[in-house]
Design a protein around this motif. Structure first.
Motif, short mmCIF file in Angstrom:
data_model
loop_
_atom_site.label_atom_id
_atom_site.label_comp_id
_atom_site.label_asym_id
_atom_site.label_seq_id
_atom_site.Cartn_x
_atom_site.Cartn_y
_atom_site.Cartn_z
N ALA A 108 0.87 -1.18 0.00
CA ALA A 108 0.00 0.00 0.00
C ALA A 108 0.91 1.23 0.00
O ALA A 108 2.05 1.15 0.42
N ARG A 109 0.38 2.32 -0.47
CA ARG A 109 1.19 3.55 -0.53
C ARG A 109 1.85 3.82 0.83
O ARG A 109 1.20 3.76 1.87
N SER A 110 3.13 4.09 0.79
CA SER A 110 3.92 4.43 1.98
C SER A 110 4.08 3.29 2.98
O SER A 110 4.43 3.52 4.13
N ILE A 111 3.83 2.07 2.55
CA ILE A 111 3.99 0.91 3.43
C ILE A 111 5.07 -0.01 2.86
O ILE A 111 5.08 -0.31 1.67
N LEU A 112 5.97 -0.41 3.73
CA LEU A 112 7.01 -1.37 3.37
C LEU A 112 6.76 -2.66 4.12
O LEU A 112 6.49 -2.65 5.32
N ARG A 113 6.84 -3.76 3.39
CA ARG A 113 6.77 -5.07 4.02
C ARG A 113 8.03 -5.84 3.63
O ARG A 113 8.37 -5.93 2.45
N VAL A 114 8.71 -6.36 4.63
CA VAL A 114 9.92 -7.16 4.41
C VAL A 114 9.65 -8.55 4.95
O VAL A 114 9.14 -8.70 6.07
N MET A 115 9.99 -9.55 4.15
CA MET A 115 9.85 -10.95 4.57
C MET A 115 11.19 -11.65 4.37
O MET A 115 11.73 -11.62 3.27
N LEU A 144 11.42 2.07 14.96
CA LEU A 144 10.87 2.38 13.64
C LEU A 144 9.34 2.48 13.65
O LEU A 144 8.74 2.72 12.61
N ASN A 145 8.71 2.24 14.80
CA ASN A 145 7.26 2.12 14.87
C ASN A 145 6.76 1.07 13.89
O ASN A 145 5.74 1.24 13.22
N ALA A 146 7.51 -0.01 13.80
CA ALA A 146 7.21 -1.09 12.87
C ALA A 146 6.61 -2.27 13.62
O ALA A 146 6.79 -2.42 14.83
N VAL A 147 5.94 -3.12 12.88
CA VAL A 147 5.42 -4.37 13.42
C VAL A 147 6.37 -5.48 12.97
O VAL A 147 6.57 -5.70 11.78
N LEU A 148 6.99 -6.14 13.93
CA LEU A 148 7.91 -7.24 13.66
C LEU A 148 7.29 -8.52 14.18
O LEU A 148 6.91 -8.59 15.35
N GLU A 149 7.17 -9.50 13.30
CA GLU A 149 6.65 -10.81 13.70
C GLU A 149 7.65 -11.88 13.31
O GLU A 149 8.19 -11.85 12.20
N ILE A 150 7.86 -12.81 14.22
CA ILE A 150 8.75 -13.94 13.96
C ILE A 150 7.93 -15.20 14.15
O ILE A 150 7.47 -15.49 15.26
N ALA A 151 7.73 -15.91 13.04
CA ALA A 151 6.94 -17.14 13.07
C ALA A 151 7.88 -18.31 12.76
O ALA A 151 8.56 -18.30 11.74
N SER A 152 7.91 -19.27 13.65
CA SER A 152 8.77 -20.42 13.45
C SER A 152 8.22 -21.60 14.23
O SER A 152 7.48 -21.42 15.20
N GLU A 153 8.61 -22.76 13.77
CA GLU A 153 8.20 -24.00 14.42
C GLU A 153 9.29 -25.02 14.13
O GLU A 153 9.79 -25.08 13.00
N PRO A 154 9.68 -25.79 15.14
CA PRO A 154 10.73 -26.78 14.88
C PRO A 154 10.41 -27.66 13.67
O PRO A 154 9.30 -28.17 13.53
N GLY A 155 11.38 -27.75 12.77
CA GLY A 155 11.23 -28.56 11.56
C GLY A 155 10.52 -27.88 10.42
O GLY A 155 10.37 -28.45 9.35
N GLY A 157 11.01 -24.30 9.45
CA GLY A 157 11.57 -23.04 8.99
C GLY A 157 11.12 -21.85 9.81
O GLY A 157 10.42 -21.97 10.81
N THR A 158 11.54 -20.68 9.33
CA THR A 158 11.27 -19.43 10.04
C THR A 158 10.88 -18.34 9.06
O THR A 158 11.41 -18.27 7.95
N VAL A 159 9.95 -17.49 9.47
CA VAL A 159 9.55 -16.31 8.70
C VAL A 159 9.68 -15.10 9.62
O VAL A 159 9.07 -15.06 10.69
N VAL A 160 10.49 -14.14 9.19
CA VAL A 160 10.59 -12.86 9.88
C VAL A 160 9.88 -11.86 8.99
O VAL A 160 10.21 -11.70 7.82
N SER A 161 8.88 -11.18 9.55
CA SER A 161 8.08 -10.23 8.80
C SER A 161 8.14 -8.87 9.49
O SER A 161 7.95 -8.78 10.70
N LEU A 162 8.39 -7.83 8.69
CA LEU A 162 8.43 -6.47 9.21
C LEU A 162 7.51 -5.62 8.34
O LEU A 162 7.57 -5.68 7.12
#
Length: 169
Positions: A108-115, A144-155, A157-162
Protein backbone atom coordinates in the motif's frame (compact mmCIF):
# COMPACT_ATOMS: atom_id res chain seq x y z
CA UNK A 1 50.91 -24.57 22.61
CA UNK A 2 50.76 -24.01 18.86
CA UNK A 3 47.12 -25.16 18.48
CA UNK A 4 45.88 -22.74 21.14
CA UNK A 5 47.89 -19.91 19.59
CA UNK A 6 46.40 -20.57 16.13
CA UNK A 7 42.89 -20.68 17.59
CA UNK A 8 43.47 -17.40 19.44
CA UNK A 9 44.84 -15.67 16.33
CA UNK A 10 41.83 -16.89 14.31
CA UNK A 11 39.46 -15.51 16.96
CA UNK A 12 41.27 -12.16 16.97
CA UNK A 13 41.17 -12.01 13.17
CA UNK A 14 37.46 -12.83 13.16
CA UNK A 15 36.76 -10.12 15.75
CA UNK A 16 38.78 -7.59 13.75
CA UNK A 17 36.86 -8.46 10.56
CA UNK A 18 33.55 -8.10 12.42
CA UNK A 19 34.57 -4.71 13.82
CA UNK A 20 35.56 -3.59 10.32
CA UNK A 21 32.19 -4.74 8.95
CA UNK A 22 30.37 -2.94 11.76
CA UNK A 23 32.33 0.26 11.07
CA UNK A 24 31.48 0.01 7.35
CA UNK A 25 27.79 -0.35 8.26
CA UNK A 26 27.95 2.79 10.41
CA UNK A 27 29.71 4.81 7.71
CA UNK A 28 27.21 3.61 5.09
CA UNK A 29 24.23 4.42 7.35
CA UNK A 30 25.27 8.03 8.00
CA UNK A 31 26.17 8.85 4.39
CA UNK A 32 23.39 11.07 2.94
CA UNK A 33 24.19 9.71 -0.53
CA UNK A 34 22.38 6.55 0.61
CA UNK A 35 19.02 8.25 1.26
CA UNK A 36 17.39 6.45 -1.69
CA UNK A 37 15.80 3.13 -0.73
CA UNK A 38 17.67 1.62 -3.67
CA UNK A 39 20.84 1.90 -1.59
CA UNK A 40 19.32 -0.27 1.17
CA UNK A 41 18.20 -2.84 -1.41
CA UNK A 42 21.63 -2.98 -3.03
CA UNK A 43 23.53 -3.29 0.24
CA UNK A 44 21.25 -6.02 1.59
CA UNK A 45 21.30 -7.92 -1.71
CA UNK A 46 25.12 -7.87 -1.68
CA UNK A 47 25.23 -9.02 1.94
CA UNK A 48 22.63 -11.77 1.42
CA UNK A 49 24.38 -13.00 -1.74
CA UNK A 50 27.79 -13.20 -0.06
CA UNK A 51 26.61 -14.93 3.08
CA UNK A 52 24.25 -17.40 1.37
CA UNK A 53 26.84 -18.38 -1.26
CA UNK A 54 29.30 -19.17 1.53
CA UNK A 55 26.91 -21.90 2.77
CA UNK A 56 25.56 -23.09 -0.62
CA UNK A 57 22.13 -21.64 0.13
CA UNK A 58 19.84 -20.68 -2.75
CA UNK A 59 18.87 -17.01 -2.43
CA UNK A 60 15.61 -15.60 -3.80
CA UNK A 61 15.90 -11.80 -3.45
CA UNK A 62 12.98 -9.75 -4.78
CA UNK A 63 11.68 -6.22 -4.38
CA UNK A 64 8.92 -4.05 -5.81
CA UNK A 65 10.35 -1.51 -8.23
CA UNK A 66 8.12 1.17 -6.71
CA UNK A 67 10.27 1.08 -3.55
CA UNK A 68 13.33 2.41 -5.38
CA UNK A 69 11.85 5.93 -5.49
CA UNK A 70 11.43 6.27 -1.72
CA UNK A 71 13.78 8.39 0.37
CA UNK A 72 14.75 6.94 3.70
CA UNK A 73 16.47 8.91 6.48
CA UNK A 74 19.61 7.93 8.31
CA UNK A 75 18.08 6.46 11.50
CA UNK A 76 15.38 4.58 9.61
CA UNK A 77 17.94 3.29 7.10
CA UNK A 78 20.29 2.11 9.85
CA UNK A 79 17.62 0.31 11.90
CA UNK A 80 15.93 -1.27 8.89
CA UNK A 81 19.25 -2.46 7.49
CA UNK A 82 20.38 -3.95 10.80
CA UNK A 83 17.06 -5.77 11.35
CA UNK A 84 17.23 -7.29 7.88
CA UNK A 85 20.93 -8.12 8.20
CA UNK A 86 20.30 -9.92 11.51
CA UNK A 87 17.35 -11.90 10.08
CA UNK A 88 19.42 -12.95 7.05
CA UNK A 89 22.44 -13.78 9.20
CA UNK A 90 20.34 -15.88 11.61
CA UNK A 91 18.77 -17.82 8.75
CA UNK A 92 22.09 -18.61 7.13
CA UNK A 93 24.05 -19.40 10.29
CA UNK A 94 21.50 -21.28 12.37
CA UNK A 95 18.64 -22.68 10.29
CA UNK A 96 20.51 -25.34 8.33
CA UNK A 97 18.14 -24.57 5.46
CA UNK A 98 18.91 -24.72 1.76
CA UNK A 99 16.69 -21.84 0.61
CA UNK A 100 16.49 -18.23 1.74
CA UNK A 101 13.92 -15.72 0.52
CA UNK A 102 14.29 -11.98 1.09
CA UNK A 103 11.34 -10.03 -0.29
CA UNK A 104 10.57 -6.31 -0.08
CA UNK A 105 7.10 -5.25 -1.12
CA UNK A 106 5.02 -2.11 -1.19
CA UNK A 107 1.50 -3.47 -0.53
CA UNK A 108 0.00 0.00 0.00
CA UNK A 109 1.19 3.55 -0.53
CA UNK A 110 3.92 4.43 1.98
CA UNK A 111 3.99 0.91 3.43
CA UNK A 112 7.01 -1.37 3.37
CA UNK A 113 6.77 -5.07 4.02
CA UNK A 114 9.92 -7.16 4.41
CA UNK A 115 9.85 -10.95 4.57
CA UNK A 116 12.91 -13.08 5.35
CA UNK A 117 12.00 -16.75 5.03
CA UNK A 118 14.03 -19.95 5.30
CA UNK A 119 13.25 -23.66 5.01
CA UNK A 120 15.51 -24.63 7.89
CA UNK A 121 15.18 -26.29 11.25
CA UNK A 122 13.02 -23.59 12.80
CA UNK A 123 12.73 -23.06 16.52
CA UNK A 124 10.13 -22.50 19.21
CA UNK A 125 9.81 -18.70 19.65
CA UNK A 126 7.95 -19.28 22.93
CA UNK A 127 10.87 -21.22 24.45
CA UNK A 128 12.28 -18.04 25.96
CA UNK A 129 15.79 -18.57 24.61
CA UNK A 130 15.83 -15.15 22.98
CA UNK A 131 19.38 -14.12 22.15
CA UNK A 132 20.74 -10.62 21.69
CA UNK A 133 20.03 -10.70 17.95
CA UNK A 134 16.28 -11.21 18.35
CA UNK A 135 16.13 -8.74 21.22
CA UNK A 136 17.98 -6.13 19.12
CA UNK A 137 15.66 -6.71 16.16
CA UNK A 138 12.60 -6.14 18.37
CA UNK A 139 14.10 -3.00 19.88
CA UNK A 140 14.98 -1.56 16.45
CA UNK A 141 11.46 -2.35 15.19
CA UNK A 142 10.05 -0.38 18.12
CA UNK A 143 12.29 2.57 17.19
CA UNK A 144 10.87 2.38 13.64
CA UNK A 145 7.26 2.12 14.87
CA UNK A 146 7.21 -1.09 12.87
CA UNK A 147 5.42 -4.37 13.42
CA UNK A 148 7.91 -7.24 13.66
CA UNK A 149 6.65 -10.81 13.70
CA UNK A 150 8.75 -13.94 13.96
CA UNK A 151 6.94 -17.14 13.07
CA UNK A 152 8.77 -20.42 13.45
CA UNK A 153 8.20 -24.00 14.42
CA UNK A 154 10.73 -26.78 14.88
CA UNK A 155 11.23 -28.56 11.56
CA UNK A 156 9.24 -25.99 9.56
CA UNK A 157 11.57 -23.04 8.99
CA UNK A 158 11.27 -19.43 10.04
CA UNK A 159 9.55 -16.31 8.70
CA UNK A 160 10.59 -12.86 9.88
CA UNK A 161 8.08 -10.23 8.80
CA UNK A 162 8.43 -6.47 9.21
CA UNK A 163 5.74 -3.94 8.27
CA UNK A 164 6.28 -0.19 8.53
CA UNK A 165 5.52 3.20 7.04
CA UNK A 166 8.30 4.56 4.84
CA UNK A 167 7.20 8.01 3.80
CA UNK A 168 6.57 9.13 0.24
CA UNK A 169 7.85 7.75 -3.01
Amino acid sequence: DHTKAVTLVEEIASSARQMGDDMNDIIWAINPDNDQFESVINRLRNFASRISESRDIVLDFKFDQSLLNYNIGMETRKNLYLICKEAINNSVKYSGGKNLKVHFSNPARSILRVMVTDDGAGFNPEAGAEGNGLRNMKHRATLLNAVLEIASEPGKGTVVSLMMEIGRG
